[in-house]
Design an enzyme around this catalytic site. Structure first.
Site, mmCIF file in Angstrom:
data_model
loop_
_atom_site.group_PDB
_atom_site.id
_atom_site.type_symbol
_atom_site.label_atom_id
_atom_site.label_comp_id
_atom_site.label_asym_id
_atom_site.label_seq_id
_atom_site.Cartn_x
_atom_site.Cartn_y
_atom_site.Cartn_z
ATOM 1 N N ASP A 73 43.095 45.727 41.831
ATOM 2 C CA ASP A 73 41.636 46.166 40.815
ATOM 3 C C ASP A 73 41.495 43.791 41.031
ATOM 4 O O ASP A 73 41.764 43.494 40.120
ATOM 5 C CB ASP A 73 41.093 46.649 40.309
ATOM 6 C CG ASP A 73 40.317 46.209 38.815
ATOM 7 O OD1 ASP A 73 39.060 46.037 39.938
ATOM 8 O OD2 ASP A 73 39.810 46.141 37.783
ATOM 9 N N GLU A 82 39.004 47.113 46.001
ATOM 10 C CA GLU A 82 38.170 47.315 44.972
ATOM 11 C C GLU A 82 37.074 46.528 46.047
ATOM 12 O O GLU A 82 37.168 45.483 46.266
ATOM 13 C CB GLU A 82 37.775 47.268 43.671
ATOM 14 C CG GLU A 82 36.454 47.138 43.375
ATOM 15 C CD GLU A 82 35.878 47.106 41.720
ATOM 16 O OE1 GLU A 82 37.190 48.341 41.300
ATOM 17 O OE2 GLU A 82 34.916 46.678 41.868
ATOM 18 N N ASP A 119 42.403 47.000 33.979
ATOM 19 C CA ASP A 119 42.271 46.662 35.128
ATOM 20 C C ASP A 119 43.948 46.988 36.117
ATOM 21 O O ASP A 119 44.135 47.330 37.062
ATOM 22 C CB ASP A 119 42.818 45.089 35.340
ATOM 23 C CG ASP A 119 41.342 44.368 34.739
ATOM 24 O OD1 ASP A 119 40.568 43.555 35.358
ATOM 25 O OD2 ASP A 119 42.398 44.066 33.387
#
Lengths: 179, 179
Positions: free
Chosen positions: B7, B68, B141
């Protein structure tokens, strides 16, 4: 002072090396473009940018790397790739302990033409004149990379020396803590 | 199948390693966050992200890296840093010939919660359940990185095998031409 200017991009990443000091004629040492295939996977395009930038750093050993500061208000489609290519260029410089400076497009235009709103042709014409070239470098990304390097040489030499000193002391930054 | 989920972020880059195959219980191997100091130079923050990601790749040897996908419609201030941190993660994987997959936040949410509009708490709760953890991973996260890895394991295993085969044949992409 030897500066590698980088106009970041995935399709065409302009690169140009300029040597000189403020108030003296400047010398272009090299100019070119690092290209990556538009149909390749993004991770492989970033890898190709890294290999290209590494080759330029190996060959020209710049003391500073000047990269165009990317703004997100630009074309939404291309800005992410531009930001990512700029990250790769900054990373390559940081790994070698070379100070990185970011200059905005208008700072660069103002430095070489006197106007922050100059167009591509005007920037190309001034780069050609300032570096005493036979013709404007093509493509525009290559000329922009040279303009970035010139801008960096002319802006705040004292600040550059400070940044270089700081960079020498922070070559190994705090590692990201991992758990 | 062992997947490192990332992330991306400059301040906190979530990382999580999950092992498993579709239809079988999944196993979390590790989770954490790579942090970089907010007051450091951007190039040094990118270098710290690289060092952190390299350490995770060294320790866990994932077969896939799932990152991501960053959209530019998000917060304009943070999106550039996120895009740049994601570029570093992708680059680290590509250098090792590890296939990189990008998943959108809504694909990830839909994969782990059944809804592309699930909130952070719901994602955290499902990650905790699916990986049989004692408590939701903190910060968010870190949980998001695990969700990315789970999403990757569950989405199109055939596509993963194809991508892995392609990656093996393109470890050394065409170098950027330099002039």
């Amino acid at each position: 002072m030897r500066v590698l200017g980088v106009d970041p991009g995935l399709t065409r990443c302009g690169v140009g090396v300029v040597e000189g000091v403020p108030g003296r004629p400047l010398t272009m040492l090299a100019v070119g473009v690092v290209r990556t295939p538009a149909d390749a996977d993004l991770s492989h395009r970033l890898l190709a940018v890294e290999q290209g930038v590494e080759q330029w750093l190996d060959e020209h050993r710049p003391e500073f790397v000047a990269v165009e500061r990317v703004f997100s208000q630009h074309n939404v489609r291309t800005v992410m790739g531009t930001a990512q290519a700029s990250a790769v260029a900054m990373l390559c410089a940081a790994r070698r302990g070379i100070p990185v400076a970011l200059h905005t497009p208008s700072e660069v235009k103002a430095a070489v033409t006197g106007s922050g709103r100059a167009d591509k042709a005007q920037v190309g014409a001034m780069v050609t004149r300032l570096l005493r070239l036979a013709a404007p470098p093509k493509p525009a990304d290559a000329a922009d990379a040279l303009a970035l390097a010139i801008c960096h040489i002319w802006r705040a030499p004292a600040q550059n020396r400070l940044q270089q000193a700081v960079a020498r002391h922070t070559v190994n930054p705090t590692k990201g803590r991992t758990a």
